[in-house]
Write a protein that holds these residues in place. Structure first.
Motif, PDB file in Angstrom:
ATOM      1  N   ILE A  13       0.836  -1.199   0.000  1.00 37.08           N
ATOM      2  CA  ILE A  13       0.000   0.000   0.000  1.00 37.08           C
ATOM      3  C   ILE A  13       0.871   1.248   0.000  1.00 37.08           C
ATOM      4  CG2 ILE A  13      -1.642   1.331   1.399  1.00 37.08           C
ATOM      5  CD1 ILE A  13      -2.699  -1.479   2.333  1.00 37.08           C
ATOM      6  N   VAL A  14       1.977   1.186   0.728  1.00 39.63           N
ATOM      7  CA  VAL A  14       2.888   2.325   0.785  1.00 39.63           C
ATOM      8  C   VAL A  14       3.608   2.500  -0.540  1.00 39.63           C
ATOM      9  CG1 VAL A  14       4.942   3.257   1.915  1.00 39.63           C
ATOM     10  CG2 VAL A  14       3.174   2.141   3.269  1.00 39.63           C
ATOM     11  N   TRP A  15       4.133   1.381  -1.088  1.00 42.29           N
ATOM     12  CA  TRP A  15       4.879   1.486  -2.344  1.00 42.29           C
ATOM     13  C   TRP A  15       3.988   1.935  -3.494  1.00 42.29           C
ATOM     14  CZ3 TRP A  15       8.897   1.897   0.097  1.00 42.29           C
ATOM     15  CH2 TRP A  15       9.386   0.955   1.009  1.00 42.29           C
ATOM     16  N   SER A  16       2.705   1.631  -3.432  1.00 42.61           N
ATOM     17  CA  SER A  16       1.790   2.084  -4.492  1.00 42.61           C
ATOM     18  C   SER A  16       1.261   3.479  -4.221  1.00 42.61           C
ATOM     19  CB  SER A  16       0.613   1.107  -4.624  1.00 42.61           C
ATOM     20  OG  SER A  16      -0.223   1.171  -3.480  1.00 42.61           O
ATOM     21  N   LYS A  17       1.702   4.059  -3.088  1.00 41.02           N
ATOM     22  CA  LYS A  17       1.284   5.413  -2.700  1.00 41.02           C
ATOM     23  C   LYS A  17      -0.237   5.502  -2.596  1.00 41.02           C
ATOM     24  CE  LYS A  17       5.454   7.544  -4.529  1.00 41.02           C
ATOM     25  NZ  LYS A  17       6.157   6.246  -4.614  1.00 41.02           N
ATOM     26  N   ALA A  18      -0.801   4.513  -1.919  1.00 42.67           N
ATOM     27  CA  ALA A  18      -2.254   4.403  -1.822  1.00 42.67           C
ATOM     28  C   ALA A  18      -2.767   4.639  -0.407  1.00 42.67           C
ATOM     29  CB  ALA A  18      -2.700   3.017  -2.311  1.00 42.67           C
ATOM     30  N   THR A  19      -1.954   5.196   0.471  1.00 39.47           N
ATOM     31  CA  THR A  19      -2.371   5.327   1.870  1.00 39.47           C
ATOM     32  C   THR A  19      -3.582   6.245   2.029  1.00 39.47           C
ATOM     33  OG1 THR A  19      -0.657   7.017   2.140  1.00 39.47           O
ATOM     34  CG2 THR A  19      -0.124   4.797   2.872  1.00 39.47           C
ATOM     35  N   PHE A  20      -3.631   7.329   1.249  1.00 38.26           N
ATOM     36  CA  PHE A  20      -4.768   8.245   1.378  1.00 38.26           C
ATOM     37  C   PHE A  20      -6.043   7.610   0.828  1.00 38.26           C
ATOM     38  CE2 PHE A  20      -1.226  11.355   1.421  1.00 38.26           C
ATOM     39  CZ  PHE A  20      -1.505  11.935   2.655  1.00 38.26           C
ATOM     40  N   LYS A  21      -5.919   6.872  -0.263  1.00 38.17           N
ATOM     41  CA  LYS A  21      -7.092   6.178  -0.802  1.00 38.17           C
ATOM     42  C   LYS A  21      -7.566   5.093   0.162  1.00 38.17           C
ATOM     43  CE  LYS A  21      -6.111   7.056  -5.674  1.00 38.17           C
ATOM     44  NZ  LYS A  21      -5.714   6.493  -6.981  1.00 38.17           N
ATOM     45  N   LEU A  22      -6.595   4.413   0.798  1.00 40.84           N
ATOM     46  CA  LEU A  22      -6.968   3.411   1.792  1.00 40.84           C
ATOM     47  C   LEU A  22      -7.736   4.057   2.935  1.00 40.84           C
ATOM     48  CD1 LEU A  22      -6.732   0.525   3.023  1.00 40.84           C
ATOM     49  CD2 LEU A  22      -4.661   1.348   4.172  1.00 40.84           C
ATOM     50  N   SER A  23      -7.235   5.187   3.422  1.00 41.38           N
ATOM     51  CA  SER A  23      -7.911   5.897   4.507  1.00 41.38           C
ATOM     52  C   SER A  23      -9.323   6.298   4.102  1.00 41.38           C
ATOM     53  CB  SER A  23      -7.084   7.132   4.894  1.00 41.38           C
ATOM     54  OG  SER A  23      -7.728   7.855   5.913  1.00 41.38           O
ATOM     55  N   ASP A  24      -9.487   6.770   2.868  1.00 41.18           N
ATOM     56  CA  ASP A  24     -10.799   7.146   2.360  1.00 41.18           C
ATOM     57  C   ASP A  24     -11.725   5.934   2.317  1.00 41.18           C
ATOM     58  OD1 ASP A  24     -12.837   8.639   1.235  1.00 41.18           O
ATOM     59  OD2 ASP A  24     -12.007   8.594  -0.802  1.00 41.18           O
ATOM     60  N   PHE A  25     -11.194   4.820   1.811  1.00 40.07           N
ATOM     61  CA  PHE A  25     -11.989   3.591   1.713  1.00 40.07           C
ATOM     62  C   PHE A  25     -12.426   3.102   3.097  1.00 40.07           C
ATOM     63  CE2 PHE A  25     -11.784  -1.139   1.782  1.00 40.07           C
ATOM     64  CZ  PHE A  25     -12.940  -1.393   1.056  1.00 40.07           C
TER      65      PHE A  25
END
Length: 578
Positions: A241-253
């Motif tokens: 999740i970090v390497w894909s730079k998806a932390t903010f999208k994860l938080s939103d989800f």
């Protein structure tokens, strides 16, 4: 411009500020170019340390790290650190020097089949035969690190290749041989001054959306339906999740769905440990909440995790697999019933789009979270309570708990050994990267050089946080020379050696698993405090509760490196429950 100058310029253009390494004869053309660049070279005292520093730099910054060495022995000294990064899927650019390319099969001084080694511990290993191919290989390496951050990428640079002068009018990036290379105007001899690797013209390079066939799209829809139909869902978070730079999208989800989550060892902190929906690490070192949810859920969504045996080894994986949706950029690690080889970032886009079309929620059993918490069993770690005045030496869990409690919010680095178990059990993380250890490969000697990488990652991000090393007396002696690196760059790193004068976990295995008395595990140690003094690092020997408190206070009051040699007794770690 020669090849070395162009390669360094490419790294500058990609925003790199630090390279960790140790020079040698064959890589010196690269160092000459580096000397005149904006990139700072961090001189470690051993190449293994350079690789560990680059690894930890990547884990904390969320970007790839870079390490560099010369040929032969220098390159082989990088192997331990590169293997650690490979095992944990940490993106890292590994640069090695080599003898002249036309002598690559000759038995000359420091010659060695470097690529034959690194091809087993990297996602790709290059050995360019001329300057032009070196530029192509470096660009491809950077694309892989950005678009496919699955682990280290290695490039082996021969001395004559580095020195070769290149005519840019003859370069066409389409020669790299990658699909979907857009047409670019490359008829500019000053291309490097105008070339941005990640300009809009290259945004669609390796775009996963271009790979989504009808079958893949159907699989994604099946996964979403399975998740929506579940009454007891669970999400396993990996550091992909970090390497894909998806932390903010994860938080939103997660804020929209309120789904319970568990983490792997290396994703601890992606969701704060203080969040009620974060049940903690799952698996062999998991707690009652995480493992109950894992065993009793009816749908498990795995995002960016490899699912090592430590994550899935606490229960019957054949049962868990049947309810598992596994999303990962690396198809080689997919283990679920529904497998999706895809960037987690893009998969979260699919989930968020579905939420937008479905009134912003996934419905599941209202009592699921309460059910999980009704099965809570307090995790009791013996030995952390106050000890008698005359308890000497200190118990390891007591000392570690006091240290962790005093340095709340710091970036903790642990190593391989008994101390790691107590540290991971006791430490809480409020953000990713605040608890690092040597991971799936488990080499001794990760934490001290790793702390160097963390310190520079925080410097780049402008973060003023403490960096704390908790390591064993066996670990520190693998890499103690890096105290010189810490002192040279005036890094504010706190080092607490948990010194039981033995290889404690090996002694425990000898006695409890293999049923023989301890053998070759007792260590006759030097005076670590005096060694630290010799390196110019403030230090103190700790032999009592009062000493420990004083050492903590001295460390907290200091704005430079500090080392505490904490003498502790022999004590077994709690073994994982299967």
């Amino acid at each position: 411009m020669n090849t070395a100058e162009i390669l360094v310029n490419l790294l500058e253009r990609d925003g790199n500020e630090f390279i960790f390494g140790h020079p040698g004869e064959q890589i010196l053309p690269f160092y000459k170019a580096l000397k005149d660049s904006s990139i700072s070279h961090i001189l470690t005292r051993h190449e293994q340390a350079a690789a560990h520093a680059a690894d930890a730099y990547a884990r904390v910054s969320g970007e790839y790290g870079i390490c560099i060495s010369t040929a032969g022995p220098g390159a082989m000294n990088l192997v331990m650190g590169a293997s650690t990064a490979f095992k944990d899927s940490v993106p890292m650019l590994v640069i090695t020097g080599d003898n002249d390319y036309d002598k690559k099969d000759s038995d000359i001084f420091q010659s060695f089949p470097i690529n034959s080694v690194f091809e087993n511990i990297s996602i790709k290993s290059f050995h360019p035969y001329d300057g032009k191919s070196a530029v192509y290989n470096m660009i491809e390496a950077l694309i892989l690190l950005h678009k496919f951050p699955k682990g280290p990428v290695h490039i082996n640079l021969s001395r004559d290749v580095l020195l070769e002068e290149i005519d840019f009018d003859s370069i066409d990036l389409r020669d790299i041989g990658l699909s979907n290379i857009p047409s670019l105007n490359l008829n500019d001899s000053d291309i490097i001054e105008n070339f941005d690797l990640f300009d809009d013209s290259l945004d669609n390079l390796y775009d996963f959306s271009q790979k989504l066939s009808a079958d893949v799209d159907i699989t994604i829809q099946s996964a979403i339906k399975k998740l929506k139909d579940s009454s007891k869902p669970l999400v396993i978070l990996g550091n992909g999740i970090v390497w894909s730079k998806a932390t903010f999208k994860l938080s939103d989800f997660l804020s929209k769905t309120m789904l319970p989550v568990v983490t792997t060892y290396h994703s601890k902190g992606i969701v704060s440990d203080h969040d009620r929906l974060n049940l903690g690490i799952v698996g062999l070192r998991g707690n009652s909440l995480s493992n109950y949810a894992y065993e009793n859920s009816d749908c498990i969504l795995v995002l960016g995790a490899k699912l090592s045996e430590r994550t899935i080894g606490a229960s019957d994986f054949d049962i868990a697999k049947e309810k598992m949706i596994h999303v990962n950029i690396d198809e080689n690690c997919l283990k679920g019933k529904i497998n999706i080889c895809m960037d987690v970032n893009e998969f979260l886009d699919c989930l968020l789009d579905e939420l937008d079309q479905d009134n912003g929620t996934f419905d599941y059993d209202d009592g699921w979270i309460d059910e999980i918490y009704s099965n809570y069993e307090e995790l009791i770690v013996g030995g952390i309570e106050e000890v008698e005045e005359n308890f000497n030496p200190l118990r390891p869990p007591y000392a570690i708990n006091r240290i962790i409690d005093a340095f709340k919010g710091a970036y903790f680095l642990s190593d391989a050994g008994t101390h790691t178990t107590w540290t991971t059990l006791l430490a809480k993380s409020d953000s990713f990267g605040k608890l690092l250890f040597s991971g799936g490969f488990g080499p001794m000697g990760y934490s001290l050089p790793g702390s160097i990488g963390v310190a520079f990652a925080l410097k780049k991000r402008g973060i003023d946080e403490r960096v704390l090393v908790i390591c064993g007396d066996g670990d520190i002696q693998m890499v103690i020379q890096e105290l010189a690196t810490i002192r040279e760059y005036d890094l504010n790193i706190d080092i607490f050696i948990i010194n039981n004068s033995q290889l404690g976990i090996i002694r425990q295995w000898e006695e409890t698993v293999y049923d023989f008395d301890k053998y070759q595990v007792d260590l006759i140690n030097p005076d670590f405090a005096k060694l630290a003094d010799a390196y110019g690092v403030d230090s103190m020997k700790v032999e009592s509760k009062e000493d420990l408190q004083l050492a903590i206070e001295m460390s907290l009051d200091s704005n430079k490196a500090f080392l505490a040699d904490v003498c502790v007794c022999e004590e077994n770690i709690p073994m994982p429950k299967k």
